[in-house]
Design a protein around this motif. Sequence first.
Motif, short mmCIF file in Angstrom:
data_model
loop_
_atom_site.label_atom_id
_atom_site.label_comp_id
_atom_site.label_asym_id
_atom_site.label_seq_id
_atom_site.Cartn_x
_atom_site.Cartn_y
_atom_site.Cartn_z
N CYS A 5 48.48 33.01 -22.69
CA CYS A 5 48.16 34.04 -24.04
C CYS A 5 49.00 33.60 -24.98
N PHE A 19 44.71 31.68 -24.92
CA PHE A 19 43.99 32.77 -24.96
C PHE A 19 44.57 33.53 -26.33
N ASN A 75 41.44 44.23 -23.50
CA ASN A 75 40.10 43.59 -23.62
C ASN A 75 40.05 42.91 -25.08
N GLU A 95 37.67 36.95 -25.37
CA GLU A 95 37.61 36.10 -24.22
C GLU A 95 37.69 36.53 -22.96
N ALA A 96 37.87 38.02 -22.70
CA ALA A 96 37.39 38.56 -21.39
C ALA A 96 36.47 38.25 -20.78
N ALA A 114 41.54 43.16 -19.67
CA ALA A 114 41.10 41.86 -19.23
C ALA A 114 41.50 41.31 -17.84
N LEU A 128 39.90 35.90 -18.09
CA LEU A 128 39.75 35.35 -19.33
C LEU A 128 39.13 34.00 -19.36
N LYS A 139 38.39 30.55 -21.95
CA LYS A 139 38.14 29.80 -23.38
C LYS A 139 37.92 28.45 -23.01
#
Length: 195
Positions: A84, A98, A146, A149-150, A161, A164, A166
């Motif tokens: 993330c 993310f 959330n 990408e969740a 989330a 995830l 992507k």
Amino acid sequence: MKIVIINYGAGNIQSIMFAIERLGFKAVLSNNPDEIKAADKVIFPGVGEASSAMKMLLESGLETLIPNLKQPVLGICLGMQLMCNKSEEGNTKGLGIFDVDVIKFTPKLKVPQMGWNQIYNLKSPLFEGINENEYMYLVHSFYAPNCPEAIATTDYDVEYASALQKHNFYGTQFHPEKSGDVGEQILANFLKLKD
């Protein structure tokens, strides 16, 4: 199929290797960039504290390699959180894969959230054949809210989330390798993913 588990000093590796063996595959533990790039599937595990885990990634030069991988990559627990933008744990800058920041559960909740909780709003080939509201095993004090990408949600006083995705990058807050048959099905689904 060549499966590489990224070895950067964050724990939880043995249980992932055993789970993959139970599925009939063998995984290699490596921090060698060429070996990681050549893998068909990459698993990015993690148990521990975000800032020290990120420091180990920086020292090994893997922080630039991981976001540029083209094959399916699965981050588990802290591995997902490090993918993330950043984490409140140790005020840690993440890999930025993310587009969400990891935050701490409110003080009124018992942390870490430890044990079994349900996943729902499942939206990905990762969850093929998995029913809504299955129970997965979690141990964490920080979470990704959330976001677009969740691909799975869990409720622990707040909805967050629990998985995830992507592009070719996937992450699960829960531990599929410790979540019985359902968790093994999720790992099997990951191994079946096409690039």
